[in-house]
Design a protein around this motif. Structure first.
Motif, short mmCIF file in Angstrom:
data_model
loop_
_atom_site.label_atom_id
_atom_site.label_comp_id
_atom_site.label_asym_id
_atom_site.label_seq_id
_atom_site.Cartn_x
_atom_site.Cartn_y
_atom_site.Cartn_z
N GLU A 540 -4.33 -15.53 11.24
CA GLU A 540 -3.49 -14.80 12.47
C GLU A 540 -3.12 -14.08 12.46
OE1 GLU A 540 -0.39 -17.92 11.67
OE2 GLU A 540 -1.04 -19.96 12.14
N GLU A 541 -3.62 -12.94 11.76
CA GLU A 541 -3.32 -11.14 11.87
C GLU A 541 -2.15 -10.70 11.08
OE1 GLU A 541 -5.53 -10.01 15.66
OE2 GLU A 541 -7.16 -10.93 14.84
N ARG A 542 -1.21 -11.92 10.65
CA ARG A 542 0.34 -11.45 10.51
C ARG A 542 0.24 -10.46 9.33
NH1 ARG A 542 3.39 -15.71 11.28
NH2 ARG A 542 3.06 -17.56 12.46
N ILE A 543 -0.48 -10.51 9.08
CA ILE A 543 -0.69 -9.00 7.56
C ILE A 543 -2.36 -8.84 7.49
CG2 ILE A 543 0.98 -10.28 6.37
CD1 ILE A 543 -0.72 -11.29 4.52
N THR A 544 -2.19 -7.27 7.05
CA THR A 544 -3.91 -7.08 7.20
C THR A 544 -4.05 -6.93 5.83
OG1 THR A 544 -2.68 -5.07 6.26
CG2 THR A 544 -3.23 -4.65 7.98
N PRO A 545 -5.59 -6.99 5.23
CA PRO A 545 -6.22 -7.48 4.08
C PRO A 545 -5.62 -6.53 2.87
CG PRO A 545 -8.05 -7.64 5.76
CD PRO A 545 -6.71 -7.20 6.63
N ALA A 546 -4.92 -5.20 2.78
CA ALA A 546 -4.61 -4.49 2.81
C ALA A 546 -3.37 -5.34 2.29
CB ALA A 546 -4.13 -3.21 3.28
N GLN A 547 -2.14 -5.28 2.60
CA GLN A 547 -0.94 -6.24 2.65
C GLN A 547 -0.87 -7.26 2.49
OE1 GLN A 547 -0.25 -6.31 6.66
NE2 GLN A 547 1.75 -4.01 6.98
N ALA A 548 -2.26 -8.08 2.41
CA ALA A 548 -2.35 -9.18 1.36
C ALA A 548 -2.15 -8.71 -0.13
CB ALA A 548 -3.72 -9.84 1.83
N ARG A 549 -3.42 -7.84 -0.54
CA ARG A 549 -3.23 -7.36 -1.71
C ARG A 549 -2.12 -6.69 -2.37
NH1 ARG A 549 -9.10 -6.08 0.69
NH2 ARG A 549 -7.61 -3.89 1.16
N GLU A 550 -1.41 -5.70 -1.41
CA GLU A 550 -0.44 -5.02 -2.10
C GLU A 550 0.80 -5.82 -2.07
OE1 GLU A 550 3.24 -2.02 -0.83
OE2 GLU A 550 1.34 -2.88 0.46
N LEU A 551 1.56 -7.19 -1.37
CA LEU A 551 2.33 -7.91 -1.24
C LEU A 551 1.88 -9.29 -2.54
CD1 LEU A 551 3.86 -7.43 1.93
CD2 LEU A 551 4.24 -6.45 0.51
N CYS A 552 1.21 -10.46 -2.12
CA CYS A 552 0.79 -11.12 -2.48
C CYS A 552 -0.48 -11.30 -3.21
CB CYS A 552 0.04 -12.23 -1.64
SG CYS A 552 1.70 -12.45 -0.33
N GLY A 553 -1.18 -10.01 -4.09
CA GLY A 553 -1.99 -10.10 -4.99
C GLY A 553 -3.29 -11.11 -4.14
N TRP A 554 -3.11 -11.37 -3.04
CA TRP A 554 -4.31 -12.38 -2.80
C TRP A 554 -5.83 -10.53 -3.05
CZ3 TRP A 554 -8.60 -10.12 1.44
CH2 TRP A 554 -9.19 -10.83 1.44
N GLY A 555 -7.04 -11.35 -3.58
CA GLY A 555 -8.05 -11.21 -4.08
C GLY A 555 -8.03 -11.23 -5.64
N GLU A 556 -6.99 -10.92 -5.83
CA GLU A 556 -6.82 -11.38 -7.73
C GLU A 556 -7.46 -13.37 -8.21
OE1 GLU A 556 -3.69 -9.95 -8.99
OE2 GLU A 556 -3.63 -7.64 -8.43
N LYS A 557 -6.77 -13.91 -6.32
CA LYS A 557 -6.70 -15.05 -7.51
C LYS A 557 -8.20 -16.36 -6.29
CE LYS A 557 -1.82 -15.19 -5.67
NZ LYS A 557 -0.71 -15.83 -4.80
N THR A 558 -8.51 -14.89 -6.05
CA THR A 558 -9.79 -15.90 -5.38
C THR A 558 -11.08 -15.46 -6.00
OG1 THR A 558 -10.69 -13.85 -3.73
CG2 THR A 558 -9.35 -15.79 -3.00
#
Length: 558
Positions: A540-558
């Motif tokens: 939904e383009e609410r956040i960028t991939p960089a923000q997802a990694r910084e804020l939510c640790g995205w990528g660490e969970k996948t």
């Protein structure tokens, strides 16, 4: 249900009156003249019993409830029943003498007679786009006295035994910059009450006065009992909360403090310790305080409980005179609805401490702007009063709602097509504000952005807001929401941020005026957000991939 009343009949009576209140609202909107009422639905309708207790409230703008209740109370206090006649209608708007909450909200109240007795009152309130004062729109945070905000109307007859009181009408019209709109909107208010009176009399004719009044009384008792049961599910004790309004000077703040005491079937709200009343028009008058407490308590404890006086019996409120939530004259109160949104956060914060499983983070209130000037297409002077929604805070278990009015606020935005048809502006952008909702396990709701291209000369705008300096707070580790902003000519060399409160800011033809509303706070540690929710945010383009990694640790969970 009690009182020896058939519960099915009591429910039928209550639903009939609620439908009648909704019919009044539909009549008001369909016959109103100004876009603020007919398009934005900045109006409310209600039915009261003969004792002045609200029985049925149409679900529109909750903060209006306090004003209608106050106006009915003032009429009953000032006028003996034998001095009122069938066909009378009363008008009032003053917060200090007429039960109102700010001057643009005009109440029209009518007694309902069965024979020679008053058996009920019908009431409606509509926000009029201009009732005079030093600033077009009659609502600006920069006002420092209620005498600067417009015409003050105590409870007086606007109709006497069915005949219009032209003296009072002409006094009101002379104080408005847009008298033509005022005539049309007041006539719509008269029509709404006429429809309500007719419906109430139909009910009394069907069941008779004794059974109808008994059914109404039993329904109020049932509501009280149900709400007491909701309160009794809370742990007893004292729960404190605090948040801040903007102060009298840009960058200063004023505290709202609350000590909530949960007793057996009762809640006591004590605002002792709140800051002193402000010179600016951010003060919250008593009736607006009541309406906000009633609304937030209902929405968190039992959203489905009927909106009537039964639940109000379980709540008590203390606000020391002279504080920001208990102002005394001549304090200005025009922007009380934006301030009441922050007040709503304080109330929700205290209740959240008592019921953490239903906790609510801070919310982003609407922003107010009044555009005025001469329309080159018609040569007519206009006042375009508008408010634009912010973002709801996250809950303990769900994301906040995007682009919504919060707590006791409730009117909608003005649709783009209606705005461009009525006023000399072009809306070039209207979108959710990316990244404005606070990050969290559950994210806060996003605010919105709206861009106006000015298509006329000599346009001025007045600005009022909250949460441009103090953000909506996150909860349980959630991040704060983004603050709001008013920006002139964004993305150009002439871009500048406008003050959070200002009057008569001139906008040149061709300039672009942007409103950015604040977002809601997040709930819970952002790293606890589920991978599927983060992926949805990215789609939904609410956040960028960089923000997802910084804020939510995205990528660490996948």
């Amino acid at each position: 249900m009690g009182r020896g009343v058939d519960p099915i009949r009591a429910e039928v009576v209550a639903r009939f009156l609620l439908a009648a209140a909704e019919e009044m609202g539909a009549t008001l909107m369909r016959t109103a003249f100004s876009p603020n009422i007919k398009e934005r639905a900045d109006c409310s309708t209600a039915i009261f019993d003969a004792a002045g207790e609200v029985v049925a409230l149409a679900q529109r703008v909750p903060i209006h409830l306090g004003s209608m209740v106050g106006a009915v109370d003032e009429i009953r206090r000032r006028y003996r029943e034998q001095d009122i006649r069938p066909g009378d209608m009363f008008i009032a708007n003053d917060p200090y003498t007429g039960g109102g909450t700010h001057l643009p909200d005009i109440n029209i109240i009518a007694p309902v007679y069965l024979g020679k007795r008053i058996v009920a009152f019908v009431a409606n309130i509509a926000h009029h786009a201009d009732v005079g004062g030093m600033v077009p729109g009659s609502e600006a945070a920069v006002c420092t006295s209620i005498f600067q905000e417009g015409i003050r109307i105590p409870p007086v007859r606007i109709r006497r035994e069915g005949e219009l009181n032209r003296d009072v009408l002409e006094l009101i019209l002379l104080n408005s910059r847009t008298p033509g709109e005022r005539v049309g909107d007041l006539q719509a208010q008269f029509a709404a009450n006429t429809v309500g009176m007719r419906s109430v009399l139909q009910l009394f004719d069907r069941y008779g006065p004794k059974e109808t009044q008994a059914a109404v009384a039993a329904y109020l008792d049932f509501t009280e009992k149900r709400f007491r049961a909701a309160i009794e599910r809370l742990p007893g004790g004292r729960f404190e909360a605090e948040d801040f309004l903007d102060g009298d000077v840009e960058g200063e703040v004023c505290p709202i403090r609350l000590a909530l005491t949960v007793g057996k079937g009762r809640l006591h709200f004590d605002f002792t310790g709140s800051g002193p009343q402000l010179a600016a028009a951010r003060n919250i008058p008593y009736r607006a305080l009541l309406a906000t407490v009633y609304t937030v308590a209902k929405s968190l404890l039992d959203p489905e409980v009927p909106a009537n006086a039964g639940s109000y019996r379980t709540l008590s409120i203390k606000a020391p005179p002279g504080c920001v939530v208990g102002p005394v004259p001549p304090a200005a109160v025009g922007c009380r609805s934006i301030s009441a949104s922050v007040l709503g956060d304080v109330i929700a914060q205290a209740l959240s401490r008592a019921m953490p499983e239903e906790a609510l983070a801070g919310c982003g209130p609407h922003q107010l702007y009044v555009l005025s000037g001469t329309d080159p297409r018609t040569g007519a002077y206009f006042v375009n009063y508008e408010t634009l929604a912010g973002g709801y805070g996250a809950r303990a278990g769900r994301d906040g709602v995007d682009g919504v009015r919060v707590h006791a606020s409730g009117s909608s935005n003005l649709p783009v097509e209606a705005l461009e048809h009525a006023y000399p502006f072009r809306v070039e952008r209207y979108a959710l504000r990316d990244g404005s909702g606070g990050a969290g396990q559950y994210r806060g709701g996003a605010g919105v952005e709206r861009d106006y291209r000015v298509l006329a000369d000599d346009i001025v705008v007045s600005l009022s807001s909250e949460r441009q300096h103090v953000p909506a707070k996150g909860m349980a580790g959630g991040r704060d929401g983004a603050t709001g902003a008013f920006v002139l000519n964004p993305g150009t060399a002439e871009a500048r941020r406008l003050p959070a409160a200002a009057a008569d800011v001139r906008l040149a033809r061709g300039s672009l005026f942007r409103i950015c509303t604040p977002g809601g706070g997040g709930y819970g540690d952002p790293r606890g957000r589920s991978a599927s929710a983060v992926e949805r945010d990215l789609r939904e383009e609410r956040i960028t991939p960089a923000q997802a990694r910084e804020l939510c640790g995205w990528g660490e969970k996948t």
